[in-house]
Design an enzyme around this catalytic site. Structure first.
Site, mmCIF file in Angstrom:
data_model
loop_
_atom_site.group_PDB
_atom_site.id
_atom_site.type_symbol
_atom_site.label_atom_id
_atom_site.label_comp_id
_atom_site.label_asym_id
_atom_site.label_seq_id
_atom_site.Cartn_x
_atom_site.Cartn_y
_atom_site.Cartn_z
ATOM 1 N N ARG A 18 32.646 -37.368 113.683
ATOM 2 C CA ARG A 18 31.392 -37.785 113.053
ATOM 3 C C ARG A 18 30.775 -36.586 112.349
ATOM 4 N NH1 ARG A 18 27.303 -37.610 116.017
ATOM 5 N NH2 ARG A 18 28.124 -38.747 117.788
ATOM 6 N N TYR A 55 19.479 -51.028 91.214
ATOM 7 C CA TYR A 55 20.385 -51.782 92.070
ATOM 8 C C TYR A 55 19.569 -52.562 93.121
ATOM 9 C CZ TYR A 55 24.049 -52.785 95.424
ATOM 10 O OH TYR A 55 24.897 -53.423 96.279
ATOM 11 N N ASP A 85 20.511 -41.720 90.865
ATOM 12 C CA ASP A 85 21.659 -42.570 91.200
ATOM 13 C C ASP A 85 22.568 -42.531 89.970
ATOM 14 O OD1 ASP A 85 23.487 -44.646 91.518
ATOM 15 O OD2 ASP A 85 22.059 -45.970 92.519
ATOM 16 N N LYS A 124 32.329 -47.399 93.477
ATOM 17 C CA LYS A 124 32.494 -47.857 92.097
ATOM 18 C C LYS A 124 33.472 -46.968 91.323
ATOM 19 C CE LYS A 124 29.391 -50.663 93.716
ATOM 20 N NZ LYS A 124 27.971 -50.433 93.581
HETATM 21 C C1 PLP Z 1 26.797 -50.540 94.379
HETATM 22 C C2 PLP Z 1 25.634 -49.691 94.042
HETATM 23 C C3 PLP Z 1 24.862 -49.069 95.043
HETATM 24 C C4 PLP Z 1 25.123 -49.307 96.522
HETATM 25 O O1 PLP Z 1 26.326 -48.742 96.932
HETATM 26 P P1 PLP Z 1 27.234 -49.363 98.131
HETATM 27 O O2 PLP Z 1 28.410 -48.468 98.116
HETATM 28 O O3 PLP Z 1 27.527 -50.780 97.743
HETATM 29 O O4 PLP Z 1 26.415 -49.275 99.367
HETATM 30 C C5 PLP Z 1 23.823 -48.254 94.650
HETATM 31 N N1 PLP Z 1 23.536 -48.043 93.349
HETATM 32 C C6 PLP Z 1 24.242 -48.631 92.357
HETATM 33 C C7 PLP Z 1 23.877 -48.367 90.944
HETATM 34 C C8 PLP Z 1 25.306 -49.473 92.664
HETATM 35 O O5 PLP Z 1 25.995 -50.060 91.679
#
Ligand code: PLP
Length: 379
Positions: free
Chosen positions: A46, A98, A170, A195
């Site tokens: 962890r 998001y 982000d 992604k």
């Molecule tokens: C998918 C996404 C998230 C969240 O990420 P997860 O890996 O699904 O928890 C946050 N910000 C954006 C822009 C996203 O496309």
């Protein structure tokens, strides 16, 4: 080192015991100690795991940052950032973001006393007007999801820095191939590694990258103390995905430009949201801030008839209908019922997100096949 070279080599060294060129999947929970407290830097997975360490270094290098910290998902990374704050602290976030980010802010952290203000950061002056003496963090997402608005990271980060406020970007939609927010003055970069970084729709993971040593220590403390860590197998998959990030992004961008222009000229298509189109209100800023315009394209059909949008989404064959984005395969999403269903309808409408909006994650297939698919689906 340049980006493509870093994507392939950063953080990765031949395995010291065998010379294996690929970082092994250290599928272990614990590490044997020579004597109490005497070990090779690893005690419990962890806290640290060698596969994760390699990935964290690679991600830090790609974002031009000093520290990379991985979490079990993008939202677990966001959760760690939000845990830095205390009741009464105020956070300003962009209003087109998001859905899960909105949900964790409003449903998890607001009840604990954090105060959130959502503003349209693509409009100059909105952030400054929302700042109070209690503002502790500014949360930027650019390009925004799903309307692909562009926020001036350097301007917002400078505003934040001048007042001692932390800024977080982000960077999921752009990936470090297209923009590196730390270079623009932001304090922390957040990723849904799920992604573009992973890139193959086979892993859920999140990451933070930053330069400040003390803040990195706090966030690594939360990583260990709260325990939302990714497993070594997932870290291996992302290390593998990163090696083609530059090649994939190049093709995502080329294909998306073609798709966006084709949609823009189609008589049945209404508005097309893509920062690479000269008609996009954020086009000039995007051209300055990003190295290309990304792989995401949103659009509405002329007339805004909900049933017609549904028919197009059902008809698509090469584009698969589903949540997520950034994988090699093209995906089509209906934000109002999928990724953004957790945002109340009234707030979606206020942010300009119509129920007829279709969001495309343009993959790396042959673009002619993607355009033919859209052509048959739109009819
Ligand atoms: C998918 C996404 C998230 C969240 O990420 P997860 O890996 O699904 O928890 C946050 N910000 C954006 C822009 C996203 O496309």
């Amino acid at each position: 080192m340049r980006f493509g070279t870093k994507a392939i080599h950063a953080g990765v060294e031949p395995d010291p015991t065998t010379g294996a060129i690929m970082t092994p999947i250290y599928q272990t929970s614990t590490y044997v100690q020579e004597s109490p407290g005497k070990h090779k830097g690893y005690e419990y997975s962890r806290t640290h795991n060698p596969t994760r360490t390699a990935l964290q270094k690679a991600l830090a290098a790609l974002e031009n940052g000093k520290h990379g910290i991985c979490y079990a998902s993008g939202l677990a990374a966001t959760d760690a950032v939000l845990k830095l704050f205390r009741p009464g602290d105020e956070i300003i976030a962009t209003n087109d973001l998001y859905g899960g980010t909105y949900r964790i802010m409003k449903r998890i952290f607001e009840p604990f006393g954090l105060v959130f203000r959502f503003v349209d950061m693509s409009q100059a002056g909105t952030v400054e007007a929302a700042i109070t003496d209690q503002t502790r963090m500014i949360w930027i997402e650019t390009p925004t999801n799903p309307l692909l608005k562009i926020i001036d990271v350097a301007a917002v980060a400078a505003l934040a820095r001048a007042r001692g406020i932390m800024s977080v970007v982000d960077n999921t939609f752009a990936s470090p191939y297209l923009q590196t927010p730390l270079d623009l003055g932001a304090d922390v970069v957040m990723h849904s590694v799920t992604k573009y970084l992973g890139g193959h729709s086979d892993t859920v993971m999140g990451a933070l990258v930053l330069n400040d040593d003390e803040l990195a220590q706090q966030l690594a403390f939360i990583q260990n103390a709260s325990g939302a860590v990714p497993g070594p197998q997932d870290c291996f998959l992302v290390l593998r995905g990163l090696k083609t990030l530059h090649l994939r992004m190049q093709r995502h961008c080329e294909n998306a430009v073609r798709v966006a222009h084709w949609l823009h000229e189609h008589p049945k298509v209404g508005r097309v949201y893509y920062p690479g189109l000269p008609s996009h209100p954020g086009h000039e800023l995007a051209a300055r801030q990003m190295r290309a315009f990304g792989g995401m394209v949103s659009f509405e059909l002329r007339g805004d008839v909900y049933e017609e949008a549904v028919r197009v989404m059902e008809n698509l064959q090469v584009f698969s209908l589903g949540e997520s984005l950034g994988g090699v395969e093209s995906l089509c999403t209906h934000p109002a019922s999928m990724t953004h269903a957790s945002i109340p309808a009234a707030e979606r409408a206020q942010a300009g997100l119509k129920d007829t909006l279709i969001r495309l994650s343009v993959g790396v297939e042959d673009v002619e096949d993607l355009i033919e698919d859209l052509a048959q689906a739109i009819g």
